[in-house]
Design an enzyme around this catalytic site. Structure first.
Site, PDB file in Angstrom:
ATOM      1  N   LEU A  98      70.078  30.024 -29.877  1.00  0.00           N
ATOM      2  CA  LEU A  98      68.620  29.969 -29.945  1.00  0.00           C
ATOM      3  C   LEU A  98      68.127  28.525 -30.118  1.00  0.00           C
ATOM      4  O   LEU A  98      68.672  27.783 -30.933  1.00  0.00           O
ATOM      5  CB  LEU A  98      68.173  30.811 -31.151  1.00  0.00           C
ATOM      6  N   ASP A 143      50.365  32.162 -39.753  1.00  0.00           N
ATOM      7  CA  ASP A 143      49.148  31.992 -40.550  1.00  0.00           C
ATOM      8  C   ASP A 143      49.111  32.970 -41.723  1.00  0.00           C
ATOM      9  O   ASP A 143      49.690  34.047 -41.667  1.00  0.00           O
ATOM     10  CB  ASP A 143      47.915  32.196 -39.663  1.00  0.00           C
ATOM     11  N   GLY A 144      48.414  32.569 -42.781  1.00  0.00           N
ATOM     12  CA  GLY A 144      48.181  33.473 -43.910  1.00  0.00           C
ATOM     13  C   GLY A 144      48.899  33.087 -45.193  1.00  0.00           C
ATOM     14  O   GLY A 144      48.801  33.814 -46.184  1.00  0.00           O
ATOM     15  N   GLU A 154      51.717  37.188 -23.319  1.00  0.00           N
ATOM     16  CA  GLU A 154      51.181  38.403 -23.923  1.00  0.00           C
ATOM     17  C   GLU A 154      50.829  38.069 -25.375  1.00  0.00           C
ATOM     18  O   GLU A 154      51.650  37.484 -26.098  1.00  0.00           O
ATOM     19  CB  GLU A 154      52.223  39.528 -23.886  1.00  0.00           C
ATOM     20  N   ARG A 169      43.814  18.667 -44.600  1.00  0.00           N
ATOM     21  CA  ARG A 169      43.976  19.456 -45.836  1.00  0.00           C
ATOM     22  C   ARG A 169      44.123  18.521 -47.047  1.00  0.00           C
ATOM     23  O   ARG A 169      44.389  17.331 -46.879  1.00  0.00           O
ATOM     24  CB  ARG A 169      45.234  20.326 -45.718  1.00  0.00           C
ATOM     25  N   GLU A 194      45.148  19.191 -36.885  1.00  0.00           N
ATOM     26  CA  GLU A 194      43.991  19.441 -37.763  1.00  0.00           C
ATOM     27  C   GLU A 194      44.422  19.615 -39.225  1.00  0.00           C
ATOM     28  O   GLU A 194      43.631  19.390 -40.133  1.00  0.00           O
ATOM     29  CB  GLU A 194      43.224  20.687 -37.296  1.00  0.00           C
ATOM     30  N   GLY A 243      48.327  30.612 -47.360  1.00  0.00           N
ATOM     31  CA  GLY A 243      47.403  30.259 -48.444  1.00  0.00           C
ATOM     32  C   GLY A 243      46.745  31.501 -49.020  1.00  0.00           C
ATOM     33  O   GLY A 243      46.697  31.698 -50.244  1.00  0.00           O
ATOM     34  N   HIS A 279      53.316  28.748 -48.991  1.00  0.00           N
ATOM     35  CA  HIS A 279      54.162  27.984 -48.060  1.00  0.00           C
ATOM     36  C   HIS A 279      55.636  28.132 -48.439  1.00  0.00           C
ATOM     37  O   HIS A 279      56.491  28.327 -47.582  1.00  0.00           O
ATOM     38  CB  HIS A 279      53.772  26.505 -48.057  1.00  0.00           C
ATOM     39  N   TRP A 300      46.117  17.764 -40.967  1.00  0.00           N
ATOM     40  CA  TRP A 300      46.065  16.492 -41.717  1.00  0.00           C
ATOM     41  C   TRP A 300      44.808  16.408 -42.573  1.00  0.00           C
ATOM     42  O   TRP A 300      44.722  15.591 -43.476  1.00  0.00           O
ATOM     43  CB  TRP A 300      46.119  15.280 -40.761  1.00  0.00           C
ATOM     44  N   ARG A 351      42.579  33.923 -33.184  1.00  0.00           N
ATOM     45  CA  ARG A 351      42.302  32.595 -32.635  1.00  0.00           C
ATOM     46  C   ARG A 351      43.583  31.997 -32.082  1.00  0.00           C
ATOM     47  O   ARG A 351      44.675  32.368 -32.491  1.00  0.00           O
ATOM     48  CB  ARG A 351      41.810  31.652 -33.742  1.00  0.00           C
ATOM     49  N   ARG A 357      50.217  35.745 -33.538  1.00  0.00           N
ATOM     50  CA  ARG A 357      49.546  35.102 -34.667  1.00  0.00           C
ATOM     51  C   ARG A 357      49.546  36.101 -35.820  1.00  0.00           C
ATOM     52  O   ARG A 357      49.083  37.237 -35.657  1.00  0.00           O
ATOM     53  CB  ARG A 357      48.099  34.718 -34.330  1.00  0.00           C
TER      54      ARG A 357
END
Ligand code: FPP
Length: 249
Positions: free
Chosen positions: A133, A22-23, A209, A73, A69, A25, A39, A71, A196, A190
């Site tokens: 990985l 997140d972050g 954790e 935007r 969610e 924008g 992005h 979608w 959140r 996050r």
């Protein structure tokens, strides 16, 4: 290999790390740019984290790239993100293959534009037998939808007489999630300063954790991941038991 990497590798490694990236924008807007600029720069963070997780020998990395969610935007931002995904796959695939990375996705693939589905499916097929990985991209993903899909499948089995309601256990539910073969995340991160879960892996993070980083995703690098793993190794995971019980094990 850096000192912290050596130290981490001598301790108990998490098997699965999940990240809410997140972050993007806000990072762009803080610098007077369009959100999409964030992005684009977020891809460099993805690259660094995949590299770092691979170097440590982590088995699974799940990245929340696009939620159900999302979608809602603006259309231009969605189109840009889908284009960026295709372009990133195109640019990185050979390197992923060379580094034994296996690509997977979780979410509803069929919601994505066809060009995106094709690029993803091709990358998934071409990396399917890699044993390094595993990177799981969560795309058009929603934890509640995943649980709803599991409940529907179980209800259908019950209607067919294959299972009775009293036979349904937490394991039954786990077994009907999108990827029951992947262990639950040990760590959920996050970035971006918010606290959140945003509908991510709701069932799977029961005992993860949690780490919340103030760093905006485009600035997040493998060194930040190493710091978190180091902290993780110094936390006591009790899974409902007492500290004494855990230490006696
Ligand atoms: C959240 O930031 C980020 C996204 C919705 C997209 C994540 C996509 C990338 C990092 C790039 C492409 C990914 C891959 C796997 C190649 P936000 O826009 O919600 O940030 P904000 O909270 O500051 O608005």
């Amino acid at each position: 290999m850096s000192n912290i990497q050596e130290t981490i590798r001598s301790g108990k490694l998490p098997q699965h790390i999940a990240i809410i990236m997140d972050g993007n924008g806000r990072w762009a807007q803080q610098q007077g740019h369009e959100r999409t600029f964030g992005h684009k720069n977020g891809v460099e963070a993805v690259r660094s984290i995949i590299e770092g997780a691979g170097e440590l020998g982590i088995k699974y990395l799940t990245l929340y790239a696009f939620s159900t969610e999302n979608w809602n935007r603006p259309k231009e931002e969605i189109e840009m993100l889908m284009g960026l995904l295709i372009q990133s796959i195109h640019n990185e695939l050979e390197k992923l293959i060379k580094n034994h990375v296996r690509l997977m996705m979780t979410g509803r693939l069929s919601d994505l534009p066809e060009s995106c589905q094709n690029a993803l499916q091709d990358a998934i097929d071409r990396t399917a037998f890699n044993d390094g990985l595993t990177v799981v991209l969560a795309l058009s993903y929603s934890g509640r939808t995943e649980l709803t899909d599991a409940v529907r499948a179980i209800a259908q089995k019950s209607a067919n007489g294959e299972i009775t309601p009293s036979e349904i256990t937490p394991e039954t539910i786990s077994n009907h999630l999108y990827h029951n073969e992947i262990p639950d995340p040990d760590i959920l991160i996050r970035t971006g300063g918010d606290y959140r879960i945003s509908n991510f892996l709701l069932w799977e993070i029961a005992y993860s954790e949690l780490f919340f980083s103030p760093i905006m995703w485009p600035d997040f690098r493998k060194e930040n991941l190493f710091d978190i793993i180091y902290d993780f190794q110094h936390r006591e995971r009790r899974f409902g038991k007492t500290g004494e019980q855990v230490r006696e094990q």
